[in-house]
Design a protein around this motif. Structure first.
Motif, PDB file in Angstrom:
ATOM      1  N   SER A 129       0.718  -1.129  -0.008  1.00 54.41           N
ATOM      2  CA  SER A 129      -0.477  -0.335  -0.298  1.00 54.41           C
ATOM      3  C   SER A 129       0.314   1.049   0.075  1.00 54.41           C
ATOM      4  CB  SER A 129      -1.028  -0.411   1.500  1.00 54.41           C
ATOM      5  OG  SER A 129      -0.716  -0.009   2.101  1.00 54.41           O
ATOM      6  N   LEU A 130       2.099   1.326   0.312  1.00 57.08           N
ATOM      7  CA  LEU A 130       2.712   2.402   0.249  1.00 57.08           C
ATOM      8  C   LEU A 130       3.710   2.069  -0.425  1.00 57.08           C
ATOM      9  CD1 LEU A 130       3.071   2.190   4.290  1.00 57.08           C
ATOM     10  CD2 LEU A 130       1.209   3.472   2.758  1.00 57.08           C
ATOM     11  N   THR A 131       5.314   3.267  -0.926  1.00 48.24           N
ATOM     12  CA  THR A 131       5.997   3.455  -1.945  1.00 48.24           C
ATOM     13  C   THR A 131       7.342   4.106  -0.719  1.00 48.24           C
ATOM     14  OG1 THR A 131       7.337   3.614  -3.492  1.00 48.24           O
ATOM     15  CG2 THR A 131       4.803   5.261  -2.763  1.00 48.24           C
ATOM     16  N   LEU A 132       8.065   4.177  -1.251  1.00 41.98           N
ATOM     17  CA  LEU A 132       9.057   5.728  -0.842  1.00 41.98           C
ATOM     18  C   LEU A 132       9.363   6.394  -1.314  1.00 41.98           C
ATOM     19  CD1 LEU A 132      11.687   5.184   1.370  1.00 41.98           C
ATOM     20  CD2 LEU A 132      12.877   5.015  -0.797  1.00 41.98           C
ATOM     21  N   VAL A 133       9.226   7.512  -0.847  1.00 49.59           N
ATOM     22  CA  VAL A 133       9.795   9.161  -1.341  1.00 49.59           C
ATOM     23  C   VAL A 133      10.503   9.613  -0.439  1.00 49.59           C
ATOM     24  CG1 VAL A 133       6.986  10.246  -2.504  1.00 49.59           C
ATOM     25  CG2 VAL A 133       7.770  10.125  -0.083  1.00 49.59           C
ATOM     26  N   PHE A 134      11.009  11.047  -0.638  1.00 48.85           N
ATOM     27  CA  PHE A 134      12.230  11.843  -0.328  1.00 48.85           C
ATOM     28  C   PHE A 134      11.521  13.511  -0.575  1.00 48.85           C
ATOM     29  CE2 PHE A 134      14.704   7.780  -1.831  1.00 48.85           C
ATOM     30  CZ  PHE A 134      15.063   8.272  -0.811  1.00 48.85           C
ATOM     31  N   ASP A 135      10.937  13.413   0.869  1.00 51.06           N
ATOM     32  CA  ASP A 135      10.189  14.680   0.401  1.00 51.06           C
ATOM     33  C   ASP A 135      10.322  15.783   2.112  1.00 51.06           C
ATOM     34  OD1 ASP A 135       7.829  13.589   2.025  1.00 51.06           O
ATOM     35  OD2 ASP A 135       6.226  13.823   1.113  1.00 51.06           O
ATOM     36  N   LEU A 136      10.910  14.483   3.169  1.00 55.02           N
ATOM     37  CA  LEU A 136      10.508  14.997   4.314  1.00 55.02           C
ATOM     38  C   LEU A 136      12.153  15.901   4.621  1.00 55.02           C
ATOM     39  CD1 LEU A 136       9.898  14.993   7.325  1.00 55.02           C
ATOM     40  CD2 LEU A 136      11.263  13.560   8.394  1.00 55.02           C
ATOM     41  N   PRO A 137      12.097  17.740   4.956  1.00 59.10           N
ATOM     42  CA  PRO A 137      12.774  18.575   4.875  1.00 59.10           C
ATOM     43  C   PRO A 137      13.821  18.207   5.722  1.00 59.10           C
ATOM     44  CG  PRO A 137      10.838  19.012   5.989  1.00 59.10           C
ATOM     45  CD  PRO A 137      10.402  18.233   5.307  1.00 59.10           C
ATOM     46  N   GLY A 138      14.938  18.487   5.724  1.00 58.42           N
ATOM     47  CA  GLY A 138      16.443  18.174   6.172  1.00 58.42           C
ATOM     48  C   GLY A 138      17.196  19.957   6.482  1.00 58.42           C
ATOM     49  N   ILE A 139      17.795  20.083   6.082  1.00 54.98           N
ATOM     50  CA  ILE A 139      19.137  20.653   6.258  1.00 54.98           C
ATOM     51  C   ILE A 139      19.384  20.840   4.709  1.00 54.98           C
ATOM     52  CG2 ILE A 139      20.474  21.825   6.919  1.00 54.98           C
ATOM     53  CD1 ILE A 139      20.773  20.094   9.672  1.00 54.98           C
TER      54      ILE A 139
END
Length: 371
Positions: free
Chosen positions: A87-97
Motif C-alpha cells: 500500500s506504500l511507496t518510498l519518497v524523499f519529501d521530509l525536509p532536512g537541512i
C-alpha cells in the motif's frame, strides 16, 4: 548486486558538508545516546509474532543500516524479517537541512494503474516485487523517480524494508532519534514477510503538513549511501535495490551555493543541535513543548531559506541545471529503437510512402539485377 555508491563531486565542499552533518547528527551529549557494535546475526521473527510487550517496527530509510540503527542509535533488535508493504511507496519529501541534507525518507500511499499490479509475488528465493521490474523498464526509458513532484510517479514499486522486534524502551529511543514526534507520526501498516505471512508493524510517516512535496528535493549522497548499504545488508531484492540506485543525489555546483551553505549552517547549526538534543531527552509530559520548539526552529530555518538563501545563494534542495540537462538530453538523444524507426520512416518516405513500398522494392530489385 552491490549497493550503489554516490561519490562526492567536490571534495572540499564534501568535507564541509560532512563536518556539518557530524555536528548536527552526531554531536549529542553522551548520556543521551549509546554506541553499540552492530550484530547482523539477528534471528527471524517467529510465526507466533513478537513476545508479549514487544513492538514490531518497520524500517525503510537510514534505520535499515546496522551501523545507524544498532551502532549510532544503540538499538538491539530481538528479531527481524524482510517485508514488503503493497500500500506504500518510498519518497524523499521530509525536509532536512538545505545545502547539506535537503531531505529524508518518507512513505506515501502508492499509486498504481491496474488493480492486478497491487499484489506482490513471492518467489522461492524470497520476495521479488514485480512492480519494481515494471518501473525499472520505465526508468530505463528516461523516467526518474526524483521528479518535480515526488508523489506523481504512478506504478512506483511497493515499499520494502525490515520489520524489527524491539522492546518498548528501544522503540521510545527510535521515536526520540527520529524527532520525538515533531516530524513523523506513528502509524500501523500491513506488511508481508519474506515467507508470505501478514504482519502489522509500527512505522513512521510524515503527514503532508510536515513535508515539502513540490520542492523536488534530492537526498544527499551520504544519506542515499546509507539506505543502499542497509538494503544490501538485509538482502533486499535486486530489483528494489536497482530502483533505489536510480535516485540522483543532491550536488552543489556553484560557488554561491557553497557560500550559502557556510552561512546557512553557521546561522542555524546551534539551534538545530539544541533541538536534536532536546527531542532525544524529552518524553512524557515534556513531549508537547519539545515538539513546539522543534517546529519553531525548523519552520524558521526553512522560512529563511525560501525568502533569503534560495533567491540569493541558489537551490539548496535540488542540483541546479539537472532538469534542464535532462530535457536537453531527451530532445537530442534517441534510443536505438527510435533511431531505427526514424531510418525506416525516411526510407518509406523516399520510396513514395507505404502504399508504394512493394512496387518500389520490386523496382529496386529489378534495377539491381541489371547491374
Amino acid at each position: 548486486m552491490s549497493s550503489t555508491h554516490y561519490d562526492p563531486v567536490d571534495t572540499s565542499f564534501s568535507n564541509l558538508s560532512l563536518t556539518a552533518i557530524r555536528l548536527l547528527d552526531h554531536y549529542t551529549p553522551s548520556f543521551l545516546t549509546s554506541q553499540k557494535s552492530p550484530d547482523m546475526a539477528i534471528p527471524s521473527i517467529t510465526s507466533d509474532g513478537p513476545a508479549p510487550g514487544n513492538i514490531l517496527y518497520l524500517a525503510y530509510g537510514s534505520n535499515l543500516d546496522a551501523g545507524v540503527f544498532q551502532g549510532r542509535r544503540g538499538i538491539k533488535p530481538l528479531s527481524a524479517t524482510v517485508v514488503t508493504v503493497p500500500s506504500l511507496t518510498l519518497v524523499f519529501d521530509l525536509p532536512g537541512i538545505a545545502y547539506i541534507e535537503p531531505c529524508f525518507a518518507n512513505v506515501r500511499t502508492r499509486k498504481v494503474n491496474a488493480p492486478s499490479e497491487k499484489q506482490p509475488l513471492v518467489a522461492e528465493e524470497g520476495l521479488e516485487d514485480m512492480e519494481a521490474t515494471v518501473v525499472l523498464s520505465k526508468l530505463s526509458e528516461g523516467r526518474y523517480r526524483d521528479s518535480e513532484d515526488p508523489n506523481d510517479d504512478v506504478d512506483a514499486p511497493a515499499l520494502m524494508g525490515v520489520v524489527y522486534e524491539v522492546t518498548p524502551e528501544d522503540y521510545a529511543t527510535i521515536i526520540a532519534t527520529e524527532g520525538g514526534g515533531a516530524s513523523y507520526a506513528d502509524v500501523t501498516v500491513e506488511c508481508i514477510s519474506i515467507d508470505g505471512k501478514s504482519l502489522k508493524a509500527h512505522t513512521l510517516l510524515a503527514p503532508t503538513t510536515k513535508t515539502r512535496p513540490n520542492s523536488g528535493a534530492q537526498a544527499s549522497a551520504r544519506y542515499l549511501n546509507i539506505i543502499s548499504s542497509g538494503a544490501e545488508q538485509h538482502g533486499l531484492p535486486e530489483s528494489y535495490r536497482s530502483w533505489l540506485a536510480r535516485f540522483r543525489p543532491y550536488r552543489v555546483t556553484t560557488l554561491r551555493q557553497r557560500v550559502g551553505c557556510v552561512l546557512f549552517v553557521a546561522m542555524w547549526a546551534p539551534a538545530v543541535m539544541v533541538t536534536f538534543a532536546v527531542s532525544r531527552w524529552c518524553s512524557g509530559s515534556h513531549k508537547s513543548w519539545a515538539i513546539k520548539i522543534s517546529e519553531s526552529v525548523f519552520g524558521g530555518m526553512w522560512s529563511s531559506y525560501d525568502r533569503l538563501f534560495k533567491p540569493y545563494f541558489g537551490d539548496g534542495e535540488r542540483t541546479e541545471g539537472e532538469k534542464e540537462k535532462e530535457v536537453d538530453e531527451e530532445k537530442t538523444a534517441l534510443s536505438e529503437p527510435e533511431k531505427t524507426h526514424r531510418v525506416e520512416d525516411m526510407f518509406v518516405t523516399a520510396m513514395g510512402g507505404e502504399t508504394n513500398m512493394e512496387s518500389s522494392v520490386a523496382s529496386l530489385s529489378a534495377s539491381w539485377d541489371k547491374l
